[in-house]
Design an enzyme around this catalytic site. Structure first.
Site, PDB file in Angstrom:
ATOM      1  N   SER A 302      62.819  70.384  59.695  1.00 34.09           N
ATOM      2  CA  SER A 302      62.902  71.654  59.811  1.00 34.09           C
ATOM      3  C   SER A 302      63.796  72.261  58.674  1.00 34.09           C
ATOM      4  CB  SER A 302      63.348  71.758  61.272  1.00 34.09           C
ATOM      5  OG  SER A 302      63.454  72.475  62.079  1.00 34.09           O
ATOM      6  N   ASP A 313      61.173  74.504  44.763  1.00 31.67           N
ATOM      7  CA  ASP A 313      60.059  75.887  44.592  1.00 31.67           C
ATOM      8  C   ASP A 313      60.747  76.531  43.291  1.00 31.67           C
ATOM      9  OD1 ASP A 313      58.383  74.986  46.553  1.00 31.67           O
ATOM     10  OD2 ASP A 313      58.358  76.638  47.467  1.00 31.67           O
ATOM     11  N   LYS A 327      57.676  69.512  59.656  1.00 26.78           N
ATOM     12  CA  LYS A 327      57.938  70.747  60.257  1.00 26.78           C
ATOM     13  C   LYS A 327      58.122  72.204  59.973  1.00 26.78           C
ATOM     14  CE  LYS A 327      60.778  71.915  64.280  1.00 26.78           C
ATOM     15  NZ  LYS A 327      60.478  72.982  64.234  1.00 26.78           N
TER      16      LYS A 327
END
Length: 540
Positions: A302, A313, A327
């Site tokens: 999460s 990224d 999640k």
């Protein structure tokens, strides 16, 4: 599977079930809303409400046996929410209260940590300047009675110590060196818990910070600790998010902001009724240039995946460990007048490259819960090739690119840049017997702890370097285990020796020096930390 693998699998079933429920209740939240009658939100269809109420009333007044209609109502709610997703859940009042206290970082209590040793509550830590410290409670005290009633063997002893701020509780403690019980009265108070488990220099110039939840105060706690480490000369940081089941979205983005330059996209959220919202870094980051490593595992979920995904990224740091939980859903909590609440999924979140890391729940909640066990059976914990070939993880045809053009994937968690395999050889049948009976902790607290005044080590570092658990000590520990009906295999006991000694030494360090003591010792045998230090030493 061979015997060793089956034993390790049994161990992981126990621990990973706990991980799953920690993730379910440690969801990513944007804000709280209320569904009280005066909330301003639209009411549900009155006819349906009346129908459900009437059915329950008819059952209550006419059914052949006595029935708890509150339980029936909860079943109806659970059935409705069960048709949505695994993270949309109903929380009874007590559960909602506990969850919110954990995320808010404060609760009413007496300010101790404890361990149940032979049916008796042993105080293992007393919060400095907290209610118990003011009342005279000391580490090592055994609480034998509460409000005049015996606390020994009482399963509800902890609940009896809790209560509203300002209320009082009378206890009797047994203290080493005293022949008589010591009566103490504690006035309960507000206990504020830091979101940062530990922050220290693991090596000169290398900081280590562990966070296990993203709560209301996490950003403030983190920046405080980060600043202190920088004053001590920290140039590189290892951020441990293993087992972090999530929390507030705002806390995750605030931490990411400390590492990223102005205006970089951290994450965006979007849902059918929620327009796209971008969360971007500001110019206020405290650690935008230093080397950064984030540790993750299957319990990382999460909000913690938001942070790890942004760092990966944007090629800001290195992700080390094992594939995260997966999640990628955002919940809002809707409160009801009786204190219960509903955590409702309102959006998905997407990392800067545009990927959703939410794993599939199309086969139902049962399959969703067992997905972590599937990973173990598939070999994902022990082999990178197995992890990469797992069809539950990603579709190779759907690739995303990092800022520097590296390929990353969606659909089942975050795959680390450097994989750390689980060493199942240590988790033998002998070790699992010892572990399941809690004998390591029992031995530490029953046999090894001493009065602080005669403890020869003054700092955690001194203890870590100079305390030795000898072969003779280990032999005594094994005798203790045999006395507790462990069927000892000598070869397995010797194989598990480094692991067991590290755990014994770590727990003893925690007793005397808190979390810094624990992690400074435990890190010496932590494969994740070893991989992180190697990466910092050899960045190529």
């Amino acid at each position: 599977m061979n015997t060793g693998t089956k034993n390790a699998f049994t161990y992981f079933i126990i621990t990973l079930i706990a991980v799953f429920f920690g993730v379910i209740l440690g969801a990513t939240y944007e804000q709280n809303r209320s569904l009280n009658s005066n909330s301003g939100f639209p009411s549900f269809a009155i006819s349906n409400n009346q129908k459900l109420d009437k059915i329950l009333k008819v059952i209550e007044t006419n059914y052949v046996d006595s029935v708890n209609t509150d339980s029936l109502q909860k079943l109806a709610i659970d059935d409705i929410l069960g048709g949505l997703d695994p993270h949309t859940v109903y929380l009874p009042p007590s559960q909602a209260k506990t969850q919110n206290e954990n995320l808010e970082g404060n609760f009413d209590g007496i300010g101790i940590e404890y361990y149940m040793l032979n049916d008796t509550l042993l105080v293992t830590s007393v919060r400095e300047k907290g209610p118990s410290a003011k009342a005279g409670v000391l580490k090592g005290d055994k609480i034998v009675s509460i409000n005049g009633q015996s606390a020994i063997g009482d399963n509800g002893v902890v609940d009896k110590l809790r209560g509203k701020r300002g209320s009082k509780v009378a206890i009797d403690v047994l203290r080493t060196g005293f022949d008589k019980l010591i009566p103490l009265t504690i006035e309960r108070g507000r206990i504020v818990v830091s979101s940062v488990d530990v922050a220290y220099l693991i090596k000169p110039g290398i900081g280590f910070i562990k966070i296990t939840r993203f709560g209301a105060n996490t950003a403030e706690d983190f920046t405080t600790e980060l600043g202190l480490l920088q004053k001590k000369g920290m140039k590189s940081l290892i951020l441990d998010l293993r087992g972090n089941g999530g929390g507030y979205l705002s806390a995750a983005t605030a931490l990411a902001d400390q590492f990223l330059p102005n205006n970089q996209l951290i994450v965006y959220t979007q849902g059918l009724h929620e327009p796209r919202t971008d969360y971007k870094a500001t110019a206020d980051g405290m650690f935008e240039k230093g080397k950064l490593i984030i540790l993750i595992d299957e319990g990382t979920a999460s909000a913690s995946e938001i942070l790890a995904g942004a760092i990966q990224d944007l090629d800001r740091g290195t992700i080390i460990g094992r594939r995260s939980f997966g999640k990628g859903l955002v919940q809002e909590q809707f409160g009801f007048g009786d204190g219960s609440a509903m955590n409702l999924t309102i959006a998905r979140y997407y990392t800067p490259s545009g990927r959703s890391i939410q794993k599939s729940y199309s086969k139902g909640t049962k399959a969703y819960k067992s997905e972590i066990n599937h990973r173990f059976e598939h070999g994902d914990f022990t082999s990178l090739d197995s992890a990469l070939s797992d069809s539950t993880f990603f579709n190779h045809k759907k690739q995303y690119k990092t800022l520097k053009g590296r390929s990353v994937y969606a659909g089942g968690g975050i795959m680390p840049d450097i994989f750390v395999a689980l060493d199942t050889s240590k988790y033998s049948n002998t070790y699992q017997q010892i572990n399941s009976k809690g004998l390591i902790a029992n031995y530490v607290y029953a046999k090894l702890t001493r009065s602080v005044s005669v403890f020869p080590f003054k700092t955690a570092e001194e203890f870590s370097q100079q305390y030795h658990f000898t072969d003779a000590d280990y032999a005594n520990f094994l005798k203790y285990c045999i006395g507790k009906e462990v069927k000892l295999n000598k070869a397995e006991a010797m194989q598990a020796k480094p692991l067991i000694i590290n755990q014994i030494k770590s727990m003893l360090a925690r007793y005397y020096f808190g979390e810094e003591g624990f992690y400074s010792v435990y890190a010496q045998a932590d494969l994740f930390v070893t991989a992180a230090l190697n990466k910092l030493k050899n960045p190529a």
